[in-house]
Design an enzyme around this catalytic site. Structure first.
Site, PDB file in Angstrom:
ATOM      1  N   ASP A 187       1.109  -1.227  -0.033  1.00  0.00           N
ATOM      2  CA  ASP A 187       0.124   0.231   0.100  1.00  0.00           C
ATOM      3  C   ASP A 187       0.842   1.274  -0.060  1.00  0.00           C
ATOM      4  O   ASP A 187       2.315   1.228  -0.037  1.00  0.00           O
ATOM      5  CB  ASP A 187      -0.643   0.201   1.072  1.00  0.00           C
ATOM      6  CG  ASP A 187      -1.871   1.101   1.545  1.00  0.00           C
ATOM      7  OD1 ASP A 187      -2.453   1.549   0.529  1.00  0.00           O
ATOM      8  OD2 ASP A 187      -1.742   1.648   2.058  1.00  0.00           O
ATOM      9  N   SER A 188       0.624   2.303  -0.367  1.00  0.00           N
ATOM     10  CA  SER A 188       0.982   3.930  -0.180  1.00  0.00           C
ATOM     11  C   SER A 188       1.311   3.659   1.554  1.00  0.00           C
ATOM     12  O   SER A 188       2.042   4.725   1.735  1.00  0.00           O
ATOM     13  CB  SER A 188       0.356   4.828  -0.476  1.00  0.00           C
ATOM     14  OG  SER A 188      -0.997   4.839   0.179  1.00  0.00           O
ATOM     15  N   GLY A 220      -2.957   8.638  -3.887  1.00  0.00           N
ATOM     16  CA  GLY A 220      -4.007   9.215  -4.465  1.00  0.00           C
ATOM     17  C   GLY A 220      -4.250  11.122  -5.682  1.00  0.00           C
ATOM     18  O   GLY A 220      -4.890  10.662  -6.586  1.00  0.00           O
ATOM     19  N   CYS A 223      -4.231  -1.535  -2.144  1.00  0.00           N
ATOM     20  CA  CYS A 223      -4.695  -0.064  -2.055  1.00  0.00           C
ATOM     21  C   CYS A 223      -5.537   0.264  -2.726  1.00  0.00           C
ATOM     22  O   CYS A 223      -5.870  -0.296  -4.561  1.00  0.00           O
ATOM     23  CB  CYS A 223      -3.385   0.760  -2.141  1.00  0.00           C
ATOM     24  SG  CYS A 223      -3.404   2.696  -3.053  1.00  0.00           S
ATOM     25  N   ASN A 224      -6.547   1.111  -3.149  1.00  0.00           N
ATOM     26  CA  ASN A 224      -7.911   1.445  -3.940  1.00  0.00           C
ATOM     27  C   ASN A 224      -6.909   1.923  -5.306  1.00  0.00           C
ATOM     28  O   ASN A 224      -7.252   1.974  -6.707  1.00  0.00           O
ATOM     29  CB  ASN A 224      -9.034   1.846  -3.466  1.00  0.00           C
ATOM     30  CG  ASN A 224      -9.853   1.107  -3.106  1.00  0.00           C
ATOM     31  OD1 ASN A 224      -8.701   0.807  -1.695  1.00  0.00           O
ATOM     32  ND2 ASN A 224     -10.555   0.364  -3.361  1.00  0.00           N
ATOM     33  N   THR A 225      -6.235   2.959  -5.369  1.00  0.00           N
ATOM     34  CA  THR A 225      -5.800   3.591  -5.789  1.00  0.00           C
ATOM     35  C   THR A 225      -4.745   3.472  -6.445  1.00  0.00           C
ATOM     36  O   THR A 225      -4.453   3.063  -8.344  1.00  0.00           O
ATOM     37  CB  THR A 225      -5.008   5.066  -5.276  1.00  0.00           C
ATOM     38  OG1 THR A 225      -6.139   5.167  -4.118  1.00  0.00           O
ATOM     39  CG2 THR A 225      -4.968   6.555  -6.097  1.00  0.00           C
ATOM     40  N   CYS A 240     -10.796   2.713   0.579  1.00  0.00           N
ATOM     41  CA  CYS A 240      -9.713   3.339   0.916  1.00  0.00           C
ATOM     42  C   CYS A 240      -8.936   2.391   1.597  1.00  0.00           C
ATOM     43  O   CYS A 240      -9.789   2.165   2.340  1.00  0.00           O
ATOM     44  CB  CYS A 240      -8.881   4.624   0.380  1.00  0.00           C
ATOM     45  SG  CYS A 240      -7.916   4.783   0.842  1.00  0.00           S
ATOM     46  N   THR A 241      -8.448   1.853   1.587  1.00  0.00           N
ATOM     47  CA  THR A 241      -7.850   0.560   2.733  1.00  0.00           C
ATOM     48  C   THR A 241      -7.131   1.076   3.804  1.00  0.00           C
ATOM     49  O   THR A 241      -7.242   1.011   4.893  1.00  0.00           O
ATOM     50  CB  THR A 241      -6.915  -0.430   1.878  1.00  0.00           C
ATOM     51  OG1 THR A 241      -6.006   0.409   1.381  1.00  0.00           O
ATOM     52  CG2 THR A 241      -7.283  -1.238   1.404  1.00  0.00           C
ATOM     53  N   HIS A 242      -7.320   2.732   4.129  1.00  0.00           N
ATOM     54  CA  HIS A 242      -6.946   3.516   4.756  1.00  0.00           C
ATOM     55  C   HIS A 242      -7.993   3.877   5.880  1.00  0.00           C
ATOM     56  O   HIS A 242      -7.827   3.841   7.090  1.00  0.00           O
ATOM     57  CB  HIS A 242      -5.815   5.118   4.387  1.00  0.00           C
ATOM     58  CG  HIS A 242      -4.978   4.820   4.146  1.00  0.00           C
ATOM     59  ND1 HIS A 242      -4.511   4.542   2.680  1.00  0.00           N
ATOM     60  CD2 HIS A 242      -3.940   5.267   5.415  1.00  0.00           C
ATOM     61  CE1 HIS A 242      -2.983   4.582   3.106  1.00  0.00           C
ATOM     62  NE2 HIS A 242      -2.740   5.104   3.906  1.00  0.00           N
TER      63      HIS A 242
HETATM   64  N1  DGL Z   1      -4.811   3.246   0.907  1.00  0.00           N
HETATM   65  C1  DGL Z   1      -5.089   3.663  -0.240  1.00  0.00           C
HETATM   66  C2  DGL Z   1      -6.388   3.545  -1.059  1.00  0.00           C
HETATM   67  O1  DGL Z   1      -6.403   1.917  -0.903  1.00  0.00           O
HETATM   68  C3  DGL Z   1      -4.926   5.031   0.052  1.00  0.00           C
HETATM   69  C4  DGL Z   1      -4.260   5.587  -1.186  1.00  0.00           C
HETATM   70  C5  DGL Z   1      -3.539   7.372  -1.684  1.00  0.00           C
HETATM   71  O2  DGL Z   1      -2.291   6.819  -0.640  1.00  0.00           O
HETATM   72  O3  DGL Z   1      -3.717   8.123  -1.086  1.00  0.00           O
HETATM   73  O4  DGL Z   1      -6.153   4.154  -1.475  1.00  0.00           O
END
Ligand code: DGL
Length: 263
Positions: A12-13, A45, A75-77, A185-187
């Site tokens: 993930d990010s 994002g 990470c969805n993004t 978003c996984t956050h």
């Molecule tokens: N956890 C990421 C997601 O699911 C965060 C994206 C980001 O870093 O902006 O999209």
């Protein structure tokens, strides 16, 4: 050669993918896991598709060097921007995140649902296709989770200012009479407690992690990659930026033993 003893890679990010990691180790306790938090480049994002593809490829190169048999893009993004590229350019299977619009659209009573995600996710064709497919006879409200990734990355979830920020953010969704809020978003699952405080009781909050891990199980089975050996699994966390918040979250969410490595 059978690769089933090799670890699962997940990235993930930043710390968001830990919401998926937690579900992964619960459902697949035999599997060793290597997590990569690319928080040096967080947030993904607002970045362009090309930038995200480059960052995701660097992480995947690292995970493949560590012999990962499969990679979960938690990470969805990154999924929205890079999963097609990753599948086309690497030999291992990839699991991506998809906003859980389908269960929300099927179960809504008010016929009004909402998705909370980053702008990168809303711009991706995956989101557009999923919402077209599953949400044609319900009102689908979208909300960009402005600053939310930052709040989680900085460990500010329980601040009063976060509650105020979320209160404002969901105001228009409440007016739309939503009864499901899909976390895209996984956050965001780390914000569930605060979201519950600012949303009406009838609003169900959907965390996509369980569905993604079910899909991981299916793909492992289909590719003969399930680790059936009852040996103690190893959990490693590689962090490209500062690791303090990740360490704090791990202390809260698991009692398993693990190693955190700063890159
Ligand atoms: N956890 C990421 C997601 O699911 C965060 C994206 C980001 O870093 O902006 O999209």
């Amino acid at each position: 050669m059978n690769n089933s003893k090799q670890p699962i890679g997940i990235f993930d990010s930043g710390v968001g993918g830990l919401t998926v990691w937690k579900e992964l180790v619960k459902v697949l306790p035999n599997e060793s896991v290597i997590y990569y938090a690319d928080n040096k480049h967080c947030p993904y994002g607002p970045k362009s598709k090309d930038e995200i593809i480059k960052l995701a490829s660097n992480v995947v190169d690292f995970l493949i060097e560590k012999k990962c048999k499969i990679v979960i893009v938690a990470c969805n993004t990154a999924t929205a921007a890079a999963i097609d590229f990753l599948r086309a350019n690497y030999d291992i299977p990839f699991i991506g995140m998809e906003p859980a619009v389908k269960p929300a659209a099927l179960n809504t009573k008010t016929k009004s649902i909402a998705v909370l995600a980053t702008e990168g996710t809303f711009n991706g064709k995956l989101y557009i296709e999923t919402s077209r497919k599953f949400a044609c006879d319900v009102e689908l409200n979208i909300q960009v989770g402005d600053k939310l990734v930052d709040i989680v990355e900085k460990g500010l979830v329980n601040e009063q200012s976060t509650k105020k920020h979320l209160e404002k953010m969901v105001e228009s969704l409440i007016k739309k009479n939503i009864d499901h809020l899909v976390l895209g978003c996984t956050h965001y699952p780390f914000l569930t407690g605060v979201l519950k405080e600012v949303l009406p009781e009838n609003v169900e909050i959907i965390n996509p992690a369980p569905a993604v891990i079910k899909q991981t199980q299916r793909i492992l089975k289909a590719n003969n990659l399930v680790n059936n050996l009852f040996a103690k699994p190893a959990y490693e966390f590689f962090v490209s930026g500062d690791s303090a918040v990740l360490k704090n979250i791990l202390k809260e969410i698991t009692s398993l033993s693990y190693k955190v490595i700063n890159l």
